[in-house]
Write an enzyme that holds these catalytic residues in place. Structure first.
Site, PDB file in Angstrom:
ATOM      1  N   PRO A 269     -10.928   9.333   4.282  1.00  0.00           N
ATOM      2  CG  PRO A 269     -10.696   7.250   5.252  1.00  0.00           C
ATOM      3  CD  PRO A 269     -10.927   7.949   3.966  1.00  0.00           C
ATOM      4  CD  GLU A 270     -12.214  15.510   5.539  1.00  0.00           C
ATOM      5  OE1 GLU A 270     -12.005  16.504   6.252  1.00  0.00           O
ATOM      6  OE2 GLU A 270     -13.124  15.469   4.693  1.00  0.00           O
TER       7      GLU A 270
ATOM      8  NE  ARG B  74     -11.301  17.621  -3.505  1.00  0.00           N
ATOM      9  CZ  ARG B  74     -10.856  17.064  -2.384  1.00  0.00           C
ATOM     10  NH1 ARG B  74      -9.760  17.521  -1.813  1.00  0.00           N
ATOM     11  NH2 ARG B  74     -11.485  16.045  -1.845  1.00  0.00           N
TER      12      ARG B  74
END
Length: 290
Positions: free
Chosen positions: A2-3, A279
């Site tokens: 979760p950001e 990423r």
DNA sequence: CACTTGACCTGTCCGC
DNA sequence: TGCGGACAGGTCAAGT
């Protein structure tokens, strides 16, 4: 994890669900998930009332009437799910926007039991997340809190300040710098990709090559994208659910993230997935050039 | 100091 | 089906 938008959504949900409730029992299986001493838990957690739920960067802060705080980081797969007393828990199934079944389940690491027989479950498949109990006054002294950058959605956070924060990371890529929590708080992999697409900046561009006008575009996009996501209840890429166990819908509005092979909504070029800053990274190779 | 890479874990997906 | 490897929303501790 979760950001920022997901943690903000959980925060708002918990503020509606658990304020004023008294914690009666706490059960933790995995010591890494909740490493606090049993004595502290008995003294400052059991019997405490929840007074407020706050967020700083991607960290949740649950303040207690004992002047202690539960500090919680969800990392990649953490969930904080509240379930009201009995009936709802084993009721006739969950809504279609739910990812959680009956709790506790295999991924449950900590269970908080409230006096009204409701529960809050800390679930975390990958065990990267954690819960810590500490005096509220000591929270700002955690290493992470001392290092973390400003909240990008605060009204008084300007594009000028935004650009200045990146100076320290001149030799790295703009994507790595955006993910660096000491530059600006709360941006993670989803919103970094979404914001850079919106600003038409290639994620591999070195920070020192980004012009002031381009920083301004990134600033605007970071705020736009994260505000929209909060409005949509966050992104459920895989595991994320809000405090009621429900998914967020931002992924329906995502323009590049996990959309490789689909077309760019701006120019129609096929979106590709590359690797930047270690990423998975999604770009439109036409709109975002080196 | 700034930068990059691997480690932390469990689960899923994809190719053979 | 089974197995191996790559990969997954985040940070740290190491290495250079």
């Amino acid at each position: 994890m979760p950001e920022l938008p997901e943690v903000e959504t959980v925060k708002r949900g918990l503020n509606k669900l658990i304020i004023g409730k008294t914690i009666t029992t706490v059960r933790a299986d995995n010591p890494k998930s909740f490493p606090n001493a049993e004595a502290d838990v008995r003294k400052f957690l059991v019997g405490a009332n929840v007074t407020e739920v706050r967020r700083r960067a991607k960290v949740l802060l649950i303040d207690l009437s004992t002047d202690y705080t539960l500090v919680i980081h969800l990392k990649m797969t953490g969930q904080l799910v509240y379930i009201g007393s009995q009936d709802e828990r084993f009721g006739a199934g969950h809504p279609t926007d739910s990812l959680v079944g009956a709790l506790p389940d295999k991924s449950t690491r900590v269970i908080f039991h409230f006096a009204d027989d409701s529960h809050m479950f800390f679930n975390d498949q990958r065990k990267f997340g954690w819960v810590r109990l500490m005096p509220t006054s000591e929270v700002p002294n955690i290493d992470f809190m001392k290092r973390v950058g400003p909240e990008p959605l605060e009204a008084d956070f300007t594009s000028t300040e935004f650009a200045v924060r990146f100076k320290r990371r001149a030799k790295t890529t703009i994507k790595a710098a955006l993910l660096d929590q000491s530059v600006v708080a709360g941006v993670g992999n989803i919103y970094a990709d979404e914001a850079l697409w919106g600003a038409k900046i290639h994620p591999s561009r070195l920070v020192e090559t980004i012009k002031p006008a381009e920083f301004k575009r990134i600033y605007t996009e970071v705020r736009t994208v994260m505000n929209l996501s909060i409005e949509k209840g966050g992104s459920t890429n895989r595991n994320y659910v809000n405090a009621e166990g429900k998914k967020g819908s931002y992924m329906e509005f995502a323009r590049v993230f996990r959309r490789e092979g689909l077309t760019c909504p701006r120019c129609g070029t096929e979106i590709i997935k590359i690797r930047v800053a270690g990423r998975g990274t999604h770009i439109c190779p036409n709109d975002q050039r080196l």
